[in-house]
Design a protein around this motif. Structure first.
Motif, PDB file in Angstrom:
ATOM      1  N   ALA A  84       0.912  -1.103  -0.034  1.00 11.22           N
ATOM      2  CA  ALA A  84      -0.097   0.002  -0.123  1.00 11.22           C
ATOM      3  C   ALA A  84       0.754   1.103   0.104  1.00 11.22           C
ATOM      4  N   LEU A  85       1.825   1.144   0.624  1.00 13.46           N
ATOM      5  CA  LEU A  85       2.748   2.246   0.784  1.00 13.46           C
ATOM      6  C   LEU A  85       3.994   2.528  -0.183  1.00 13.46           C
ATOM      7  N   GLY A  86       4.097   1.284  -0.950  1.00 11.11           N
ATOM      8  CA  GLY A  86       5.141   1.211  -1.839  1.00 11.11           C
ATOM      9  C   GLY A  86       6.523   1.225  -1.215  1.00 11.11           C
ATOM     10  N   LEU A  87       6.796   0.599  -0.180  1.00  9.39           N
ATOM     11  CA  LEU A  87       8.158   0.245   0.666  1.00  9.39           C
ATOM     12  C   LEU A  87       8.553  -1.107   0.806  1.00  9.39           C
ATOM     13  N   PRO A  88       9.660  -1.364   0.757  1.00  7.84           N
ATOM     14  CA  PRO A  88      10.247  -2.659   0.778  1.00  7.84           C
ATOM     15  C   PRO A  88       9.765  -3.506   1.876  1.00  7.84           C
ATOM     16  N   VAL A  89       9.200  -4.567   1.660  1.00 11.53           N
ATOM     17  CA  VAL A  89       8.448  -5.501   2.744  1.00 11.53           C
ATOM     18  C   VAL A  89       9.140  -5.656   3.659  1.00 11.53           C
ATOM     19  N   GLU A  90      10.613  -6.003   3.674  1.00 15.47           N
ATOM     20  CA  GLU A  90      11.566  -6.192   4.723  1.00 15.47           C
ATOM     21  C   GLU A  90      11.660  -4.966   5.688  1.00 15.47           C
ATOM     22  N   VAL A  91      11.587  -3.923   4.948  1.00 15.97           N
ATOM     23  CA  VAL A  91      11.713  -2.704   6.040  1.00 15.97           C
ATOM     24  C   VAL A  91      10.321  -2.552   7.099  1.00 15.97           C
ATOM     25  N   VAL A  92       9.143  -2.876   6.292  1.00 19.48           N
ATOM     26  CA  VAL A  92       7.999  -2.745   7.154  1.00 19.48           C
ATOM     27  C   VAL A  92       7.876  -3.843   8.169  1.00 19.48           C
ATOM     28  N   THR A  93       8.166  -5.065   7.751  1.00 16.16           N
ATOM     29  CA  THR A  93       8.359  -6.069   8.632  1.00 16.16           C
ATOM     30  C   THR A  93       9.119  -5.655   9.882  1.00 16.16           C
ATOM     31  N   ASP A  94      10.286  -5.331   9.458  1.00 17.21           N
ATOM     32  CA  ASP A  94      11.054  -4.819  10.780  1.00 17.21           C
ATOM     33  C   ASP A  94      10.697  -3.786  11.436  1.00 17.21           C
ATOM     34  N   SER A  95      10.143  -2.855  10.840  1.00 12.49           N
ATOM     35  CA  SER A  95       9.257  -1.853  11.667  1.00 12.49           C
ATOM     36  C   SER A  95       8.044  -2.303  12.437  1.00 12.49           C
ATOM     37  N   LEU A  96       7.389  -3.179  11.872  1.00 11.28           N
ATOM     38  CA  LEU A  96       6.213  -3.824  12.948  1.00 11.28           C
ATOM     39  C   LEU A  96       6.862  -4.828  13.998  1.00 11.28           C
ATOM     40  N   MET A  97       7.830  -5.427  13.653  1.00  6.73           N
ATOM     41  CA  MET A  97       8.509  -6.041  14.890  1.00  6.73           C
ATOM     42  C   MET A  97       9.018  -5.100  16.061  1.00  6.73           C
ATOM     43  N   PHE A  98       9.685  -4.043  15.542  1.00  4.95           N
ATOM     44  CA  PHE A  98       9.996  -3.135  16.661  1.00  4.95           C
ATOM     45  C   PHE A  98       8.849  -2.612  17.434  1.00  4.95           C
ATOM     46  N   ALA A  99       7.895  -2.434  16.657  1.00  9.29           N
ATOM     47  CA  ALA A  99       6.583  -1.892  17.205  1.00  9.29           C
ATOM     48  C   ALA A  99       6.120  -2.853  18.352  1.00  9.29           C
ATOM     49  N   ALA A 100       6.290  -4.118  17.711  1.00  9.78           N
ATOM     50  CA  ALA A 100       5.505  -5.306  18.570  1.00  9.78           C
ATOM     51  C   ALA A 100       6.295  -5.320  20.113  1.00  9.78           C
ATOM     52  N   ILE A 101       7.633  -5.125  19.845  1.00  8.99           N
ATOM     53  CA  ILE A 101       8.453  -5.076  20.825  1.00  8.99           C
ATOM     54  C   ILE A 101       8.083  -3.984  21.971  1.00  8.99           C
ATOM     55  N   PHE A 102       7.865  -2.715  21.474  1.00  7.31           N
ATOM     56  CA  PHE A 102       7.618  -1.741  22.249  1.00  7.31           C
ATOM     57  C   PHE A 102       6.226  -2.061  23.012  1.00  7.31           C
ATOM     58  N   VAL A 103       5.130  -2.371  22.118  1.00  6.82           N
ATOM     59  CA  VAL A 103       3.944  -2.435  22.672  1.00  6.82           C
ATOM     60  C   VAL A 103       3.955  -3.612  23.812  1.00  6.82           C
ATOM     61  N   SER A 104       4.757  -4.697  23.610  1.00  3.79           N
ATOM     62  CA  SER A 104       4.820  -5.551  24.505  1.00  3.79           C
ATOM     63  C   SER A 104       5.380  -5.306  25.740  1.00  3.79           C
ATOM     64  N   LEU A 105       6.361  -4.795  25.851  1.00  2.00           N
ATOM     65  CA  LEU A 105       7.190  -4.126  26.983  1.00  2.00           C
ATOM     66  C   LEU A 105       6.428  -3.119  27.715  1.00  2.00           C
ATOM     67  N   ALA A 106       5.530  -2.437  27.110  1.00  2.93           N
ATOM     68  CA  ALA A 106       4.701  -1.328  27.637  1.00  2.93           C
ATOM     69  C   ALA A 106       3.294  -2.163  28.371  1.00  2.93           C
ATOM     70  N   ILE A 107       2.883  -3.063  27.769  1.00  2.46           N
ATOM     71  CA  ILE A 107       1.882  -3.949  28.230  1.00  2.46           C
ATOM     72  C   ILE A 107       2.380  -4.573  29.683  1.00  2.46           C
ATOM     73  N   VAL A 108       3.599  -4.999  29.595  1.00  3.99           N
ATOM     74  CA  VAL A 108       4.053  -5.624  30.481  1.00  3.99           C
ATOM     75  C   VAL A 108       4.550  -4.892  31.799  1.00  3.99           C
ATOM     76  N   ALA A 109       5.016  -3.713  31.424  1.00  4.71           N
ATOM     77  CA  ALA A 109       5.197  -2.662  32.373  1.00  4.71           C
ATOM     78  C   ALA A 109       3.999  -2.147  33.071  1.00  4.71           C
ATOM     79  N   ARG A 110       2.681  -2.203  32.593  1.00  2.00           N
ATOM     80  CA  ARG A 110       1.533  -1.796  32.952  1.00  2.00           C
ATOM     81  C   ARG A 110       0.961  -2.905  33.804  1.00  2.00           C
ATOM     82  N   ILE A 111       1.179  -3.870  33.454  1.00  2.00           N
ATOM     83  CA  ILE A 111       0.557  -5.182  34.085  1.00  2.00           C
ATOM     84  C   ILE A 111       1.275  -5.135  35.483  1.00  2.00           C
TER      85      ILE A 111
END
Length: 343
Positions: free
Chosen positions: A91-118
């Protein structure tokens, strides 16, 4: 009329500086680690398994049928988990590897934020321990190295909230939303890494023994995880029957008969790292009693170590998922294409 107002002790500028620096240090550390992790993504070669699953996902989005037009030995969720990144990249015309890595980083931040909140209002993190956040981020974003974005990596990120909920449950009852999020993450993880259920089982067993009640087995997060896993298995039967009729016999004949020996597994770098972490924990706790949360993590760690040996991952995975061995590709299978190498 004279008013006397007694003010409490004030922090001088000289005192405020160290306090502010101490509060900012974990965040500065995370920024530095994040920058280093991004550099590693550009320096290290792409993981072959991730590249191949991205190729499979692209073909499925193009209309090809999984296990029929394109061959893969993993459960459908192993491919589907990469599909959002592929769709966003297109959809954005970006390399799929870059987007996949970005989503992985986002997942790490979200997971750690949830753990910190718990863990925020629990007694698990008594004494602050602000250094745990940068350490956890380093383990999730730096230590994986070339395995970054692998299914095992994704599964661990998804399982962290569950371990946090278990730790809280050993000292009380977590809130409902915590259990829901933890259960969803665990269910998704087990959907494409079924043998990870062994590690979860060890954690649940430790929790039940510590609580002296098997009611912990039927905690909401476990029931939700089981329901998602069951739904995933049912969906595979209904929508991907070829996984059992085509892939199943191949996995039975080749995958299960090929693997690393016990001595070869001992040479894997994961084992020295795991052993060093266990040893460091024991050394740090030598003067203190091992608390409930630490006991839970140690038992869970032993469970996942058993998963490592049980799965005998390494040669066997490469044998059926990479193009380096032609025997798996030479097996007669109508309509199945041979996977090319992804650049």
């Amino acid at each position: 009329m004279t008013m006397h107002i007694e003010a409490g002790p004030r922090l001088t500028l000289r005192q405020v500086g160290p306090v502010a620096a101490h509060a900012l240090l974990p965040w500065i550390s995370i920024v530095i680690l994040f920058a280093a992790a991004i550099v590693l993504r550009h320096v290290l070669a792409a993981n072959t398994d991730v590249s191949w699953l991205l190729t499979v996902g692209e073909r499925v989005l193009d209309g090809q049928r999984l296990y029929v037009d394109v061959f893969e030995t993993n459960p459908p969720m192993a491919v589907l988990v990469y599909m959002p990144g592929i769709a966003i990249a297109r959809a954005l015309g970006l390399p799929v590897e870059v987007v996949t890595d970005s989503l992985m980083f986002a997942a790490i931040f979200v997971s750690l934020a949830i753990v910190a909140r718990i863990l925020k209002n629990s007694s698990v993190l008594e004494g602050g321990k602000s250094w745990l956040t940068p350490l956890a981020f380093a383990v999730l974003a730096i230590v994986p190295m070339q395995a970054f974005g692998q299914r095992e990596h994704i599964a661990i990120v998804e399982l962290l909230p569950l371990l946090a909920v278990y730790a809280v449950r050993m000292r009380g009852a977590p809130s409902g939303w915590m259990a829901v999020i933890a259960g969803c993450g665990a269910g998704l993880a087990v959907s494409f890494k079924p043998h990870f259920a062994i590690g979860i089982f060890c954690a649940v067993t430790c929790l039940a023994i510590y609580a002296r009640s098997w009611k912990a087995v039927f905690a909401p997060e476990n029931l939700i995880a089981a329901a998602i896993t069951l739904l995933s298995a049912t969906s595979v039967i209904a929508f991907f029957p070829e996984f059992f009729t085509i892939v199943g016999p191949l996995v039975r004949d080749i995958y299960l008969s090929v693997g690393l020996s016990f001595l070869a597994l001992l040479e894997k770098p994961a084992l020295p790292i795991w052993g060093a972490a266990i040893l460091a924990t024991i050394v740090l706790k030598r003067h203190d009693k091992i608390d409930a949360a630490c006991l839970l993590l140690l038992v869970t760690s032993l469970g996942f170590a058993a998963v490592f040996f049980f799965a005998a991952e390494g040669v066997a995975v490469s044998f059926v998922s990479d193009d380096r061995v032609g025997a798996a590709r030479a097996r007669p299978c109508a309509g199945v294409e041979h996977p090319p190498h992804r650049a």
